[in-house]
Design a protein around this motif. Structure first.
Motif, mmCIF file in Angstrom:
data_model
loop_
_atom_site.group_PDB
_atom_site.id
_atom_site.type_symbol
_atom_site.label_atom_id
_atom_site.label_comp_id
_atom_site.label_asym_id
_atom_site.label_seq_id
_atom_site.Cartn_x
_atom_site.Cartn_y
_atom_site.Cartn_z
ATOM 1 N N ARG A 1 101.550 2.658 -1.573
ATOM 2 C CA ARG A 1 100.741 2.023 -2.479
ATOM 3 C C ARG A 1 101.899 0.627 -2.435
ATOM 4 N N ALA A 2 102.857 0.625 -2.266
ATOM 5 C CA ALA A 2 103.552 -0.759 -2.522
ATOM 6 C C ALA A 2 103.038 -1.204 -1.799
ATOM 7 N N LEU A 3 102.828 -0.819 -0.085
ATOM 8 C CA LEU A 3 102.414 -1.782 1.088
ATOM 9 C C LEU A 3 101.206 -2.422 0.578
ATOM 10 N N ALA A 4 100.263 -0.838 -0.017
ATOM 11 C CA ALA A 4 98.971 -2.069 -0.630
ATOM 12 C C ALA A 4 98.667 -2.595 -1.478
ATOM 13 N N GLN A 5 99.496 -2.934 -2.283
ATOM 14 C CA GLN A 5 99.982 -3.975 -3.266
ATOM 15 C C GLN A 5 100.342 -5.491 -2.647
ATOM 16 N N ARG A 6 100.956 -5.162 -1.983
ATOM 17 C CA ARG A 6 101.774 -6.228 -1.193
ATOM 18 C C ARG A 6 101.074 -7.523 -0.040
ATOM 19 N N LEU A 7 99.749 -6.153 0.342
ATOM 20 C CA LEU A 7 99.160 -7.026 1.382
ATOM 21 C C LEU A 7 97.880 -8.017 0.311
ATOM 22 N N THR A 8 97.786 -9.198 1.616
ATOM 23 C CA THR A 8 97.440 -10.059 0.522
ATOM 24 C C THR A 8 96.145 -9.789 1.670
ATOM 25 N N ALA A 9 94.580 -10.735 -0.086
ATOM 26 C CA ALA A 9 93.144 -10.258 0.649
ATOM 27 C C ALA A 9 92.786 -11.252 1.234
ATOM 28 N N ASP A 10 93.790 -11.873 2.333
ATOM 29 C CA ASP A 10 92.905 -13.281 3.664
ATOM 30 C C ASP A 10 92.154 -12.368 4.412
ATOM 31 N N ARG A 11 92.585 -10.678 4.708
ATOM 32 C CA ARG A 11 92.313 -10.180 5.784
ATOM 33 C C ARG A 11 91.497 -9.661 6.160
ATOM 34 N N ARG A 12 90.967 -8.229 7.137
ATOM 35 C CA ARG A 12 90.060 -6.879 6.435
ATOM 36 C C ARG A 12 91.197 -5.996 6.419
ATOM 37 N N PHE A 13 91.142 -5.508 5.130
ATOM 38 C CA PHE A 13 92.255 -4.122 4.992
ATOM 39 C C PHE A 13 91.811 -3.090 3.958
#
Length: 497
Positions: free
Chosen positions: A439-451
């Motif tokens: 969950r913490a990883l998901a919050q940190r990942l930016t939105a400029d790539r496919r995730f």
């Protein structure tokens, strides 16, 4: 027939044909052996501590050899079911392993100044006999079964990613290899007049029973099991790759990775684990989708000696990450197909942690990445993990920070460097790695790539094998094989060594 309230319960054959089974139960620091009869349970022997590895000393089964554990101390003992007598074996015997009812001898583990050795002990003798050839076998040795006459001992030897079957002749102290198909021997085994049988798994065959004629070369699946030729699975092979500290073995599925379009590097969990030639549903699904899978046993993996296994102590994400980066460079160099996408990356548990480190260390060199149940760092897992997980981290030095060009192996710090399309999967009820890490990883990942973040309601540590796992695995394959994106790397680029 009966109800038993116990912390542990198992059954073994009764010496009396009229009694269906003997039961061994453990509760409140005490073991009770009972007969299971038509009228219910009939106590036979009760003694303090826990009893393990009970096996017959006599053909009638009225005398047993076993290990007795009391207050954390283990001793090997003989049990007489006719009079409740408990007789300790020689003081240097560490543990009972197997027995030969025909001869009355017991195969034991013996503590010596040179380490633990295998020996044969006749109850009443002061010391066990330690055959030289039996104790000169290289690899991890596991005794399987003794033949009905007590003359031969079958042994499983772990040789990297596969098992070997050896036969030790007791009278001559000679060891020979018994041919079997490439695969992995399990723990259950029995040697009867007709054949030696043991649980076995191979890349194209889920776990089954393999029957071997030790006097010849025949090995066949037991009746009722489909043969590999009738099953729709992809075979696997072993290949060796150069690494920065020597070669490493890998299990490889599918077509030649040098020429195929899609290549995936799969990283195992553990870290004290290894890929092997047993059946693996996840890797099979990838191979069936036309993906060539390379599953390496980088440093830290088991089955390749103490030095290989201990290489990552106090260095999680150090030597093992160096091996994966070196493998990536070697694969890209050998492929050199301008229109083929770069390798894909998959990892679970510790392998998920390692995969995300690899994706961050070489961000332009991966076409996509899927991880299942990652943790953020050793120190963060230590703070959140169970006592068993903390014990593992203490023993392997998993909380030690590394001081090199990549810096501390903390994925909250490193994940912004990841450029490849990324899918993170975590079971909501994971009792090994808390879901809060993903969950913490998901919050940190930016939105400029496919995730994509998939949290599986009710899912446990590896939700790909749980309820709904097949559909989830199909989703993973679809993600991996989705159209190439603008930020997709091509195999013509070279990763740093």
């Amino acid at each position: 027939m009966a109800t038993v309230r116990a912390e542990g319960l198992r059954a073994f054959p009764s010496p009396d044909p009229a009694v269906p089974a003997m039961l061994v139960s453990y509760a409140d620091g005490r073991t009770v052996i009972q007969r299971l009869t038509d009228e219910g349970l009939e106590p036979v022997v009760g003694l303090p501590g826990m009893i393990t590895k009970e096996c017959r000393l006599t053909p009638d089964g009225r005398q047993l050899a076993a290990n007795q554990i009391v207050d954390g101390e283990r001793r090997a003992v003989a049990l007489d079911l006719t009079n409740d007598a408990v007789t300790p074996f020689a003081h240097d015997v560490g543990a009972v392993l197997l027995s030969s009812p025909a001869t009355g001898d017991v195969l034991v583990a013996v503590d010596t100044p040179d380490g633990v050795k295998l020996g044969w002990l006749t109850p009443g003798d002061a010391h066990a006999r330690l055959p030289g050839e039996l104790n000169d076998i290289e690899g991890v040795v596991l005794p399987l079964a003794v033949d009905p006459a007590g003359d031969r001992l079958a042994l499983k030897v772990t040789d990297g990613a596969r098992s070997r079957l050896l036969i030790h002749e007791r009278r001559t102290d000679k060891v020979r290899e018994q041919p079997i198909p490439p695969g992995v021997i399990g723990f259950a085994s029995a040697w009867t007049e007709g054949a030696l049988r043991f649980s076995y798994s191979a890349p194209t065959h889920p776990s089954g029973v393999l029957a071997v004629d030790p006097s010849g070369t025949a090995a066949e699946w037991a009746e009722g099991h489909d043969t590999p030729d009738t099953l729709p699975w992809c075979d696997a092979r072993l290949e060796r790759f150069d690494g920065p500290a020597g070669t490493m073995e890998a299990v490889v599925y599918g077509p030649d990775w040098r020429q195929t379009k899609h290549v995936l590097i799969a990283l195992h969990g553990g870290p004290e684990a290894a890929w092997d030639l047993s059946f693996d549903p996840t890797l099979q699904r990838f191979a069936q989708a036309g993906i060539s899978v390379i599953a390496p046993n980088q440093r830290g993996s088991t089955g390749y000696g103490a030095a290989h296994r201990a290489a990552i102590v106090d260095q999680w994400g150090g030597p093992d990450l160096a091996d994966i980066r070196h493998l990536l460079a070697a694969v890209n160099t050998a492929r050199r197909y301008p229109r083929h996408p770069a390798p894909m990356l998959f990892g679970a548990s510790y392998g998920a942690f390692l995969a995300l480190l690899a994706a961050a260390a070489d961000p332009l060199m991966w076409s996509s990445c899927v991880v299942v149940g990652p943790f953020l760092s050793g120190s963060r897992l230590y703070a959140d993990g169970s006592p068993a997980v903390r014990s593992l981290l203490d023993r392997l030095g998993g909380s030690t920070d590394l001081d090199d060009d990549l810096g501390p192996r903390d994925l909250l710090r490193l994940c912004p460097q990841i450029q490849a399309p990324l899918m993170v999967i975590h079971g909501e009820q994971d009792n090994v790695i808390p879901v809060e890490h993903s969950r913490a990883l998901a919050q940190r990942l930016t939105a400029d790539r496919r995730f994509i973040y998939r949290e599986i309601a009710g899912g446990e540590h590896y939700p790909l094998s749980g309820r709904g796992g097949r559909a989830l695995l199909d989703e993973v394959v679809d993600f991996l094989l989705s159209p190439v994106r603008d930020n997709l790397a091509l195999a013509t680029q070279a990763a740093p060594a």
